[in-house]
Design a protein around this motif. Structure first.
Motif, short mmCIF file in Angstrom:
data_model
loop_
_atom_site.label_atom_id
_atom_site.label_comp_id
_atom_site.label_asym_id
_atom_site.label_seq_id
_atom_site.Cartn_x
_atom_site.Cartn_y
_atom_site.Cartn_z
N GLY A 136 74.85 16.98 103.16
CA GLY A 136 76.10 16.87 103.89
C GLY A 136 76.30 15.51 104.53
N ALA A 137 75.45 14.55 104.24
CA ALA A 137 75.55 13.21 104.83
C ALA A 137 76.82 12.50 104.36
CB ALA A 137 74.32 12.38 104.46
N GLN A 138 77.28 11.54 105.17
CA GLN A 138 78.45 10.76 104.82
C GLN A 138 78.14 9.76 103.71
OE1 GLN A 138 79.79 8.92 108.46
NE2 GLN A 138 80.83 10.77 109.18
N PHE A 139 79.19 9.35 103.00
CA PHE A 139 79.04 8.35 101.94
C PHE A 139 78.58 7.03 102.56
CE2 PHE A 139 80.55 5.37 98.67
CZ PHE A 139 80.14 6.02 97.52
N PRO A 140 77.62 6.35 101.93
CA PRO A 140 77.10 5.10 102.51
C PRO A 140 78.13 3.98 102.49
CG PRO A 140 76.18 5.45 100.33
CD PRO A 140 76.92 6.70 100.67
N SER A 141 77.89 2.98 103.30
CA SER A 141 78.76 1.81 103.32
C SER A 141 78.78 1.14 101.95
CB SER A 141 78.27 0.81 104.37
OG SER A 141 78.90 -0.45 104.20
N THR A 142 79.94 0.76 101.48
CA THR A 142 80.04 0.12 100.16
C THR A 142 79.29 -1.21 100.11
OG1 THR A 142 82.16 -0.89 100.82
CG2 THR A 142 82.24 1.22 99.63
N LYS A 143 79.05 -1.83 101.27
CA LYS A 143 78.31 -3.08 101.30
C LYS A 143 76.85 -2.88 100.90
CE LYS A 143 81.16 -5.11 104.97
NZ LYS A 143 81.17 -5.68 106.34
N THR A 144 76.36 -1.65 101.00
CA THR A 144 74.94 -1.38 100.73
C THR A 144 74.70 -0.84 99.32
OG1 THR A 144 75.03 0.90 101.53
CG2 THR A 144 74.62 -0.82 103.16
N ILE A 145 75.75 -0.52 98.58
CA ILE A 145 75.60 0.20 97.32
C ILE A 145 75.09 -0.70 96.20
CG2 ILE A 145 76.88 1.38 95.47
CD1 ILE A 145 78.60 2.64 97.67
N ALA A 146 74.05 -0.25 95.53
CA ALA A 146 73.49 -0.98 94.38
C ALA A 146 73.99 -0.42 93.06
CB ALA A 146 71.97 -0.92 94.41
N SER A 147 74.22 0.90 93.01
CA SER A 147 74.68 1.49 91.76
C SER A 147 75.26 2.87 92.03
CB SER A 147 73.52 1.63 90.75
OG SER A 147 72.56 2.56 91.22
N ILE A 148 76.17 3.29 91.15
CA ILE A 148 76.72 4.64 91.16
C ILE A 148 76.71 5.13 89.72
CG2 ILE A 148 78.66 6.13 91.76
CD1 ILE A 148 79.62 4.02 93.71
N THR A 149 76.00 6.20 89.46
CA THR A 149 75.82 6.70 88.09
C THR A 149 76.21 8.17 88.01
OG1 THR A 149 73.96 5.19 87.75
CG2 THR A 149 74.20 7.01 86.19
N ALA A 150 77.10 8.47 87.07
CA ALA A 150 77.45 9.86 86.77
C ALA A 150 76.59 10.32 85.60
CB ALA A 150 78.93 9.97 86.41
N TYR A 151 75.90 11.45 85.77
CA TYR A 151 75.01 11.95 84.73
C TYR A 151 75.79 12.86 83.79
CZ TYR A 151 70.90 9.99 86.93
OH TYR A 151 69.96 9.11 87.42
N HIS A 152 76.13 12.32 82.59
CA HIS A 152 76.92 13.08 81.63
C HIS A 152 76.03 13.99 80.80
CE1 HIS A 152 75.70 10.71 78.10
NE2 HIS A 152 75.83 9.61 78.85
N GLY A 153 76.68 14.73 79.92
CA GLY A 153 75.96 15.72 79.12
C GLY A 153 75.91 15.37 77.65
N ALA A 154 75.99 16.40 76.81
CA ALA A 154 75.71 16.25 75.38
C ALA A 154 76.88 15.73 74.55
CB ALA A 154 75.27 17.62 74.83
#
Length: 602
Positions: A136-154
């Motif tokens: 339930g934590a808040q989204f981190p500051s965008t200044k700290t983000i190294a990567s955002i990955t969506a895990y897709h399927g088949a």
């Protein structure tokens, strides 16, 4: 078309044995090889690598160790290769694969799947203010983000197979989906074949951790102790109805049994009736295992519901620094000496931070290894004459964690007697990339398949799932209370069960499988909430315990939330992934009717 699809699992993690590919290829008669490299913490490391070098960020070992030495044999046998080795840079990985193929003088087609990297959309996602699905934590500051990955399927992999790709490289892809994609393409399964999709996903789940299905980390490890260096990698023989047989290459070490396969099935799952994957929501609670021959176990009974309309998305973000050291003490009162030294080190380091006007440590951790500190209330030894003090800290700044090392070194001569240790270079501050998990609508993830310069195909993934919590299957009824037929005795759980533990974020699950079906009621009764709190109370804090029953396998699954101090990527614990939690549980005393301790229970 053959009615059996043979898939070899040649990799279970980044760093797995480089000889796995040649071993499984030597078995012959394979259709597909799958490679699963990506744990959540692996993606965090690859994000850091890509930040340092734009052409990096993928699993180079896949190219150098797995693919290049075996390309000729892969081409000769006509084996399709599917790997999520692309990590944070699948296009660069594909370029490296094409170069290796050119050097070998072969004509294999390489497909790359992109679109899972959502890092460029950080501001947009932050504006939507998603909460962490686990905490339930808040989204981190965008200044700290190294990567955002969506895990897709088949489905993107299926599209590449339809275009005739020989080698398929993905980035963020669920490990089980590598196998499921091959099965969908081979058998022509549709989105409505939910039980088939669940079975194919379960086959992928068994393969995705390599030799953990063939004797690695097995409870009865002595059965394979002489073969550890030569364990055979798993092969799944999948049938058109989603059932499959697990085996391994003939002549290799290890063991394929209901115990080894069962442990892997329960590994890293939560609710066994709701194991959520990108393509299908699986129900493994009625899965059945049967030993049909030496090193051959048949698996059937997986069921499925429509998959979710979202992809699980992992955000790696910079969250300060961590460091730590191991200090060995031996002699009389070694444990008390180690504890006092650790206290003094942290006290002096904290005082130095305060004197410099710096923030205090975000977190500190002291574990006395050798004194059964991991066992909590179930500790059995009264004293230890040889221990290792593991002391670790986190701080927002690198200079803050350096204060810890300076304090520890400065106390070397002031320490109690018996301090020793092998010096091979001092540890350095390590950046912490914490993980935040949220859900992204499938329609917001623009997946694309590319094969060289000739083909570029957008993949349409239907958002079939509408998660309605009130329609979830009810949990199975708890086992009936055990019947007493004779004297009741107390034995370690290991006499009655196999068990394996693993992590998912900040949660640990422990799968427990009765050695004999009639023992499950005693196990369930013995591992009640009160008993589990005694075993894990020292790490639970505000965490929760949940128990599930799997009648098909005469098993139960236990989940413990909030026990890893944030998860493997940021935890300070000596066991940041909870791999040893099953060992703690196997040592606990359980009441059982003595008549159930015959063959199979010893």
């Amino acid at each position: 078309m053959d009615n059996i699809l043979r898939i070899g699992g040649a990799c279970g993690y980044w760093g797995d044995d480089a000889q796995a590919t040649s071993q499984v290829l030597a078995a012959g008669h394979l259709d597909v090889l799958v490679y699963n490299y990506l744990a959540e913490q692996t993606m965090a490391h690859l994000a850091k690598a890509r930040a340092r070098e734009a052409k990096s960020g993928y699993i180079a070992a896949f190219i150098h160790d797995a693919l290049t030495p075996n390309l000729a044999q892969i081409a000769r046998q006509g084996v399709t290769v599917i790997a999520n080795a692309g990590g944070m840079n699948p296009q660069a990985c594909a370029v490296a694969a094409e170069a290796a193929i050119d050097r070998a003088g072969l004509a294999l087609r390489v497909a790359v799947i992109t679109g899972d990297d959502l890092t460029a959309r950080a501001q947009q996602i932050a504006a939507e203010a998603p909460r962490d699905i686990h905490t339930g934590a808040q989204f981190p500051s965008t200044k700290t983000i190294a990567s955002i990955t969506a895990y897709h399927g088949a489905l993107p992999i299926v599209a590449a197979l339809e275009e005739g790709a020989d080698i398929i490289i993905t980035g963020g892809c669920a490990g089980s989906s590598l196998t499921l994609a091959a099965a969908i393409h081979h058998f022509g399964w549709s989105k409505g074949d939910l039980n088939y999709l669940a079975g194919g996903s379960l086959a992928g789940h068994v393969l995705e951790c390599g030799v953990q299905a063939t004797g690695g980390t097995f409870t009865d490890w002595e059965e394979v102790a002489d073969d550890i260096e030569s364990l055979g990698y798993p092969i799944a023989e999948i049938a058109g109805d989603g059932s499959f047989v697990v085996t391994k290459p003939e002549g290799t070490g290890g063991l394929v049994s209901c115990g080894t396969v069962g442990e892997q099935i329960l590994y890293q799952i939560g609710n066994p009736r709701e194991y959520v994957l990108p393509d299908v929501i699986c129900d493994f609670s009625d899965v059945r295992l049967e030993q049909i021959g030496p090193d051959r176990v048949q698996v059937l009974g997986a069921r499925g519901r429509s998959g979710p309309g979202t992809y699980r998305t992992c955000v790696a973000w910079a969250n300060g620094f961590r460091t730590g050291e191991y200090f060995t003490f031996y002699g009389a009162d070694a444990e008390r000496k180690a504890e006092r030294f650790a206290e003094a080190t942290l006290a002096r380091a904290s005082a130095q931070l305060a004197a410099r006007g710096m923030a205090p440590f975000t977190q500190s951790s002291v574990e006395i290894l050798g004194a059964e500190s991991q066992f909590g209330l179930l500790r059995s030894n009264e004293f230890a004459r040889e221990v290792v003090a593991k002391v670790a800290v986190r701080h927002p700044d690198a200079a803050g964690v350096l204060a810890f090392h300076k304090a520890a070194n400065g106390l070397g001569m002031a320490a109690p007697p018996g301090l020793s240790g092998f010096v091979g270079g001092g540890p350095r501050p390590a950046p912490v990339l914490s993980l935040f998990s949220c859900l992204t609508p499938k329609s917001d993830v623009p997946l694309m398949v590319r094969i060289g310069t000739q083909l570029e195909r957008k993949v349409s993934v239907p958002a079939t799932g509408v998660e309605q919590r009130d329609q979830l299957p009810a949990p199975h009824a708890a086992p009936k209370p055990p019947l007493k037929k004779g004297p009741v005795v107390t034995v370690p759980l290991s006499r009655l069960a196999f068990a394996r533990s693993g992590d998912r974020g900040d949660m640990v699950n422990i799968g427990v499988i009765a050695r004999r079906p009639e023992q499950l009621s005693w196990i369930w009764a013995g591992l009640d909430r009160r008993h589990l709190e005694r075993v894990f109370g020292h790490v639970l804090a505000k965490g929760q315990i949940t128990r599930y029953v799997l009648p098909g396998m005469s098993a139960m699954n236990i989940t413990l939330t909030g026990v890893l101090e944030g998860g493997a990527a940021s935890s300070l614990r000596n066991d940041p992934q909870g791999k040893g939690f099953a060992q703690l549980l196997l040592a606990v005393p359980i009441l059982v009717d003595w008549s159930l301790l015959g063959a199979g229970g010893a």
